[in-house]
Design an enzyme around this catalytic site. Structure first.
Site, mmCIF file in Angstrom:
data_model
loop_
_atom_site.group_PDB
_atom_site.id
_atom_site.type_symbol
_atom_site.label_atom_id
_atom_site.label_comp_id
_atom_site.label_asym_id
_atom_site.label_seq_id
_atom_site.Cartn_x
_atom_site.Cartn_y
_atom_site.Cartn_z
ATOM 1 N N GLY A 171 0.509 4.320 1.046
ATOM 2 C CA GLY A 171 0.661 4.907 2.580
ATOM 3 C C GLY A 171 1.336 4.137 3.587
ATOM 4 N N SER A 172 1.730 2.937 3.343
ATOM 5 C CA SER A 172 2.380 2.084 4.560
ATOM 6 C C SER A 172 3.917 2.645 4.631
ATOM 7 C CB SER A 172 2.273 0.526 4.278
ATOM 8 O OG SER A 172 3.416 -0.173 4.692
ATOM 9 N N ALA A 173 4.513 2.981 5.684
ATOM 10 C CA ALA A 173 5.801 3.534 5.929
ATOM 11 C C ALA A 173 6.778 2.143 5.472
ATOM 12 C CB ALA A 173 5.978 3.754 7.299
ATOM 13 N N LEU B 292 0.807 -1.139 -0.033
ATOM 14 C CA LEU B 292 -0.087 -0.056 0.056
ATOM 15 C C LEU B 292 0.896 1.251 0.009
ATOM 16 C CD1 LEU B 292 -2.936 -0.603 2.560
ATOM 17 C CD2 LEU B 292 -3.303 -0.160 0.033
ATOM 18 N N ARG C 255 6.925 1.910 1.815
ATOM 19 C CA ARG C 255 7.941 2.793 1.455
ATOM 20 C C ARG C 255 9.376 2.641 1.485
ATOM 21 N NH1 ARG C 255 6.248 6.976 4.238
ATOM 22 N NH2 ARG C 255 4.300 6.185 5.458
#
Length: 219
Positions: A8-10, A6, A13
């Protein structure tokens, strides 16, 4: 290789920044947790722990947990192709590597964990205000990181960013997306301003953090 993620997932990323650094192209597989896509039989067959990020290499090797994936990407796809780059990202010296491991473990078990303990009940549990004790605990984690960076350019020391910087950069971008003011932590702010402009795929990290930040505007 397939990468279930996803934006938005740190942790996702952090892997994307590492992949960009070593020159690996990820076949992005958007995985909607809210729709339960991680609980589908075909995903559970890949990853019985049903979490993201999950990496499936070309030969079918499956790995999850972002920091394990980061190490794997450097060792498998960089160490033999560009030894000098691998040495900068994940130094072979046992003590340098031990500090990188400590910072990675600090990120997963302390820094991001305390962020989640404070903010997740407000996002997903619909609580209006955060717990003051959890806020103090989260701020203590930031104080630890600020101390780690005292007199250092990067979170594990040295003159170049390592995979520990990628992991913690993803976490700190999420703090910023949540609206938390980082300027009070001088060393973190200095490091964050520099690394956010210079590390590979830093733009994707910031874009993903902004997506995560939308949770706060929906409260």
């Amino acid at each position: 290789m397939d990468f279930y993620y996803l934006p938005g997932s740190a942790p996702c990323r952090a892997v994307q920044m590492t992949a960009a650094a070593v020159g690996v192209e990820l076949n992005l597989k958007l995985t909607n947790l809210m729709a339960g896509e991680h609980m589908k039989p075909e995903f559970l067959k890949l990853n019985p722990q049903h979490c993201i990020p999950t990496l499936v290499d070309e030969d079918g090797f499956v790995l999850w947990e972002s920091r394990a994936i980061q190490i794997y990407l450097v060792e498998k796809y960089c160490a033999h192709k560009d030894a000098a780059l691998a040495e900068r990202l994940y130094p072979s010296d046992p003590r340098r590597r031990a500090v990188i491991h400590q910072r990675l473990f600090f990120d997963v078990a302390v820094l991001y964990q305390r962020f989640a303990e404070y903010y997740y009940p407000q996002i997903f549990g619909k609580k209006v205000a955060g717990d003051p004790d959890r806020l103090r605990s989260m701020e203590q984690a930031l104080e630890f990181l600020n101390t780690f960076l005292d007199g250092e350019r990067y979170v594990a020391g040295g003159d170049d960013p390592t995979i520990a910087d990628f992991s913690i950069l993803a976490s700190i971008a999420t703090f910023e997306a949540a609206g938390y003011e980082l300027k009070r932590y001088e060393n973190i702010h200095r490091w964050y301003e520099r690394t956010s402009k210079t590390v590979p795929a830093a733009d994707k990290n910031l874009e993903g953090a902004k997506i995560f930040g939308l949770y706060f505007t929906r409260k």
